[in-house]
Scaffold this motif. Sequence first.
Motif, short mmCIF file in Angstrom:
data_model
loop_
_atom_site.label_atom_id
_atom_site.label_comp_id
_atom_site.label_asym_id
_atom_site.label_seq_id
_atom_site.Cartn_x
_atom_site.Cartn_y
_atom_site.Cartn_z
N GLY A 121 30.40 68.87 62.85
CA GLY A 121 30.27 67.45 62.55
C GLY A 121 30.69 66.63 63.76
N MET A 122 31.04 65.38 63.51
CA MET A 122 31.36 64.49 64.62
C MET A 122 32.62 64.95 65.36
SD MET A 122 30.43 60.92 62.77
CE MET A 122 30.54 59.87 64.19
N ALA A 123 33.61 65.48 64.62
CA ALA A 123 34.86 65.88 65.27
C ALA A 123 34.65 67.11 66.14
CB ALA A 123 35.93 66.14 64.22
N GLY A 124 33.96 68.12 65.58
CA GLY A 124 33.76 69.36 66.33
C GLY A 124 32.94 69.11 67.58
N ARG A 157 27.61 60.56 60.94
CA ARG A 157 27.75 60.41 59.50
C ARG A 157 27.91 58.95 59.10
NH1 ARG A 157 28.51 64.74 56.59
NH2 ARG A 157 29.43 66.00 58.22
N ILE A 158 28.51 58.18 59.98
CA ILE A 158 28.73 56.77 59.68
C ILE A 158 27.41 56.03 59.46
CG2 ILE A 158 29.70 54.63 60.63
CD1 ILE A 158 31.53 56.48 62.31
N ASN A 190 23.30 53.25 56.97
CA ASN A 190 22.14 52.55 57.54
C ASN A 190 20.85 53.25 57.16
OD1 ASN A 190 23.85 50.79 58.68
ND2 ASN A 190 23.56 51.44 60.80
N LEU A 191 20.92 54.57 57.10
CA LEU A 191 19.74 55.34 56.71
C LEU A 191 19.38 54.98 55.28
CD1 LEU A 191 17.87 57.64 57.62
CD2 LEU A 191 19.53 59.25 56.68
N GLY A 221 17.23 58.35 64.45
CA GLY A 221 18.20 57.47 65.11
C GLY A 221 19.65 57.87 64.89
N ILE A 222 19.90 58.81 64.00
CA ILE A 222 21.30 59.08 63.69
C ILE A 222 21.79 60.38 64.32
CG2 ILE A 222 20.98 57.86 61.52
CD1 ILE A 222 21.59 60.51 60.10
N PHE A 223 20.88 61.14 64.94
CA PHE A 223 21.33 62.38 65.55
C PHE A 223 22.06 62.11 66.85
CE2 PHE A 223 18.62 64.34 62.48
CZ PHE A 223 19.33 65.49 62.17
N LEU A 224 23.19 62.76 67.03
CA LEU A 224 23.97 62.59 68.25
C LEU A 224 23.58 63.65 69.27
CD1 LEU A 224 27.42 61.95 66.59
CD2 LEU A 224 25.97 60.26 67.69
N ASN A 225 23.59 64.90 68.84
CA ASN A 225 23.20 65.98 69.73
C ASN A 225 22.13 66.79 69.00
OD1 ASN A 225 26.54 65.88 70.03
ND2 ASN A 225 25.37 65.77 71.90
#
Lengths: 812, 99
Positions: A11-14, A43-44, A48-49, A58-62
């Motif tokens: 997730g975002m932390a890992g 996840r935030i 918006n999704l 638009g929400i994928f980081l990597n």
Amino acid sequence: MPQRLVVVGNGMAGARTVEEILARRGDFTITMFGDEPYGNYNRIMLSNLLAGVEDESGIFLNDLGWYADNGITLHHGQRIARIDRFSKHVYTSDGTATPYDKLIIATGSRAHVPPIPGIHRSGRGYHQGVFAFRTLDDTRNMIRYARDHERAVVIGGGLLGLEAARGLQNHLSHVTLVHSAGHLMNAQLSAQAGDILRGSVEKLGIEVVTGARTTEILGKHAVTGVKLADGRTIPCDVVVVAAGIRANSEVAEISGLVVERGIVVDDQMRAQDEPDIYAVGECVQHRGETYGLVAPLWDQARVLADHITGKADAAYHGSRVATKLKVAGVDVAAMGLVAPERDDDEVVTFAEPRKGVYKSVIIRDGRLVGATLVGDIGKVAFLMQAFDRGLALPEERAELMFDLGGPSAEVSPAEMADDEQVCNCNGVTKGTVVSCVQGGCKTVNGVMDKTKAGKGCGTCKGLVAQIVEWAAGGEVEVDPAASWYVPGVPMPKPELMRAIREHRLTSVSSVFAKLTPGGDEDAKSKMGLASLLKMMWGDEYDDERDARFINDRVHANIQRDGTFSVVPQMKGGVTTPAQLRRIAEVAERHQVPMVKLTGGQRIDLLGVPKDKLPQIWADLDMPSGWAYGKSFRTVKTCVGSEFCRFGVGDSTSLGIAIEERYQGIEGPGKLKLAVTGCPRNCAEAYVKDVGVVAIDGGKWEIYVGGAAGAHVRKGDLLVTVDTAEEVIRLTGRFIQYYRENGNWLERTYAFVPRVGIDHLRSLLLDDSEGIADSLDAAISASVAAYKDPWQERSSPVTPGQFRTSLPLTVLS
Amino acid sequence: MILGDISDIPLGEGRAYAVDDTQIAVFRLRDGSVRALSAVCPHRGGPLADGQIDLKFVVCPLHLNTFDLATGCSTGDLPPLTVYAVRVDDHDQLILEDS
């Protein structure tokens, strides 16, 4: 040989922790396990999704490519079931073992689903129509299901529940929010703030029921309603559970790690008594705290990465949680205490329920320990800084909540950290300013010259002066030059103007010769003097071209690469097909690198070499738009009553008339104007040097001293008048007063408050000093003397006026 | 080397000249003397010949960095400019001396 690093949780932390480790060039072979079958997403943004303002891409980081590019082995869709701390292996649920040297647990959290009867169906997960709101799959399923249904109940009135409710409105017609506590967002807000938020949320069409415990989910095959403890039932066909989160710490727990509300970690993010196992993010409990927001997670990821890559003193001391969010379309910011705790805690509260605005601050021993803002979070940046750094607070506590029109809330220089940036244009820190003072430079201007602080947009000058005074410890040398109109002539403006008149000094060189000690010229004073003399003498001014700044020599704005920008006049922002066609042809013919619409409703041709200017002006055959001078620039307008169905005044015609009359008039600073056809302010007239607003009844309001640049200020209402002619006359009178009394480079947003709007009214409207007629006459003379500078194209005024200064063809 | 006629440079202004591979900004001071410096500001490459001058300094038009016309030294902490020897001969020609 690189160590084997295994990360459980994608997730975002890992992922953020891995990014931080990569950025530190940590020598690891990295393997990551992710429960969800995707790369890493924000996840935030699921809210918006759901609300339809963002799509999945638009929400994928990597994306998956990122893992490959960085040599990371990603096992997505695989859940780790067990950790063997002694043999140092992790096991997936199918028994596959992966060895590690260092392990990071970043399993995050999951939705807390209260044990409400009917929420599950035996053997089939949730009852049909019941959703949690936590993952991308949850969100996708919810959207798909909601489309064909009509009424939703959201259980939980915290942040996530509010976001879910707002998002669901996008997909079905009735949304009810059921919250067990007495008011919304009770973890972050006081009852009063929560009630005001409730009012705003209800205005959006969301029904809110508070103090309501859900006791049963109704429906045999699919959901038909929810039952509350007081016996009421709310019919619905969708239920979304957003009743908080719980740390995913089971795997850690069954593997023998110490777990309380989360995995217990030390200041290096190590699991208790485990030298090689770390944990980060929402699954963690640090010094008794668990965090459900993203900012602490970033702090933790940095510390973990520092530590694991060998930085000895890296330590996490917990995060002071300050949040700024748009909750269901309403701005909310909260930090620190929700309510006072001690008898002598000082509380200042402002509430305007009708507008949905609530502000409260809690102060202890002169320091901000809590703040809540709902509906208007204009002061949040200052409050967060004050909360974070423990800054001294303004005596006038109201300044914590409102901009009172003066300089922004003051930060005491003593309280600022050395590395805090003072000048954001030139990147100068407090430390640099202080060491300059300690190096012996004890005047404000001297420090500004040496460090370049305050030499960009200039908004930080006041702060720089304060730091210099503080650093000099009372030994600050009075800087007589501070009151001078220009640095090279030792006189304030009124005295300078008297001397110029007395000696009939009509050229810049004659001012230097007569009025400076030794008759010395000063390059940095020339431009200001040229402007002043032109204003004072009009046709009699002896225009020495070297006194002009390059922009005024060639009537174009110099750009970073030494080329120029060309902005033809487009009065009131109104153009014609023929004009557009001509601009397009010229741009194409001369291969102009960029054509850009300006903020002042004109067209900018950028990247023009100096030697091409005359030809481009000739081909355009349009007058100059003056987008380069310390002068009257442009009048922005809206379409007003001519086309707009809301317009109450003909703003375009008036804007054009004002621009036609006052085009190119020089002043101490530039002048940007606007005329807008109704108080909706589409032309942004409230934030212009002079802004005119049509109001019902055929009247016009004139605002002066507004700005929306580095400094933002709403203009002060000078007067309301009945006719366009009066607007034009008073605009000219104000401009002339500013020309005669403004300091060099002092914009109207500083000039108007310095003089005072009441004083301006008495001078310009009541004519208290009998100067109105002479102001009108002076501005009329300047208007009459106006010449379009682009006519110089046919006969350059100086040799090589348009000769390029870079780059050049080589002399043989 | 003759760069041109001194009247090519208006009083109190600068003009740029390219000589071999170097770009030189020549300034005609209001006292009638001339100065020559490398033409490119070491800060962000601003065209110094477009800068404003007095008898001592030139100010780069881009970010107002200031250099001594006689020594080429920055009044801040930028590297110095190269100074070139120039003069005006009896026929009003601007002469760049051999370095």
